[in-house]
Design a protein around this motif. Sequence first.
Motif, PDB file in Angstrom:
ATOM      1  N   LEU A 118      -6.296   6.300   6.985  1.00 36.83           N
ATOM      2  CA  LEU A 118      -6.191   6.518   5.528  1.00 36.83           C
ATOM      3  C   LEU A 118      -7.425   5.981   4.808  1.00 36.83           C
ATOM      4  CD1 LEU A 118      -2.498   5.342   5.091  1.00 36.83           C
ATOM      5  CD2 LEU A 118      -3.314   7.675   4.828  1.00 36.83           C
ATOM      6  N   LYS A 156       0.861  -1.195   0.000  1.00 30.60           N
ATOM      7  CA  LYS A 156       0.000   0.000   0.000  1.00 30.60           C
ATOM      8  C   LYS A 156       0.896   1.245   0.000  1.00 30.60           C
ATOM      9  CE  LYS A 156      -3.671  -2.228   2.732  1.00 30.60           C
ATOM     10  NZ  LYS A 156      -2.994  -3.493   3.048  1.00 30.60           N
ATOM     11  N   TYR A 173      -3.598   8.172  -2.121  1.00 27.96           N
ATOM     12  CA  TYR A 173      -3.713   6.821  -1.550  1.00 27.96           C
ATOM     13  C   TYR A 173      -4.924   6.146  -2.158  1.00 27.96           C
ATOM     14  CZ  TYR A 173      -4.315   3.035   1.854  1.00 27.96           C
ATOM     15  OH  TYR A 173      -4.448   1.792   2.450  1.00 27.96           O
ATOM     16  N   MET A 185       1.288   5.448   0.009  1.00 28.94           N
ATOM     17  CA  MET A 185       0.652   6.738   0.302  1.00 28.94           C
ATOM     18  C   MET A 185       1.683   7.837   0.091  1.00 28.94           C
ATOM     19  SD  MET A 185       0.381   9.308   2.861  1.00 28.94           S
ATOM     20  CE  MET A 185       0.816   8.633   4.457  1.00 28.94           C
TER      21      MET A 185
END
Length: 372
Positions: free
Chosen positions: A291, A260, A316, A262
């Motif tokens: 998030l 993941k 994100y 961001m």
Amino acid sequence: MRITLERSNLLKSLGHVHRVVERRNTIPILSNVLLRAEGSSLMMKATDLDLEITEGAPAMTEQAGATTVPAHLLYEIVRKLPDGSEVALTTNAEGTTMSVSSGRSKFSLQCLPESDFPDLTAGTFSHAFNIKAADLKMLIERTQFAISTEETRYYLNGIFLHTAESGSDLKLRAVATDGHRLARAEIEAPSGAEGMPGIIIPRKTVGEIQKLIENPEAMLRFEVSDAKIRLSFGEIVLTSKLIDGTFPDYQRVIPTGNDKEMRVDCSTFASAVDRVSTISSERGRAVKLALTDGQMVLTVNNPDSGSATEELAVSYEGDPLEIGFNAKYLLDITGQLSGDDAVFKLADPGSPTIIVDSSGNDALYVLMPMRV
């Protein structure tokens, strides 16, 4: 010994060497600086038995000789003399006192014999290379904050410097960790660094190297053995013992499956973390990052004083995620990033997170999460 030199030259060199001397010493000679007058220079040396700095200053020698005097006291005297003055240093016939005179000022200092002064004999160095001051400074600055201060894990009380292969390139890599966070920075390995042993440079030595780098464009001579390093900065020579221990296998701590990503504007994020953490307790200092698509909400809860939240726009696109970090550690890391964006590579709330700089890949940070 009888010698005359410019106050500014004496002050500059003393400023470099006297910092090594500990304020409290059980061994009297270690409170002193060694002064040796010969030819057209005055050589100064100070040590704490682990670290030694020597430097020469231009001077007019009337009578060669050597002695040792209290380092901090001599530095304070010279610092308080007027700008542009000349300083005369003269020892008496017995070598028990040294007079420091400039204009109408005259001081008399107690001496200890030069023969008592310890010498941090360097031995032979197996590897030597030239490194640009700016490169060494970058390696230190990007990693120094993560050095552990826990004395029981002494092998973490410094920066681990070693060569590592990265693809087809050889890198000179600096790593520091305190168990909660890890900082890694690297440059192209200088010619001559190939095959050098991995070394742990102590925290105090790291700090002194950083202070001695005054001209980033200068080239430094870096010499390495299993037990010591020697750095030459023009007139200044720093010799230091290394930490005798094994640095842990840090590669195992750097996660590889964090999928993941961001991205957030670095300065906006740092300011927001700083603001919301105002309310956190000194002990906790935890800030929660929640998030969702395109947005992050920072939250701090302190049962004693209240709560704070702030929203930020981020890049994100993963599943919603809530993760907590120590606010101070987040600020330490974002303070080292030179690009506009900070890139977070996350897995889940309980796994370490990777933080890198959008401007390049010469530095990488790993941060352990906190329960919030």
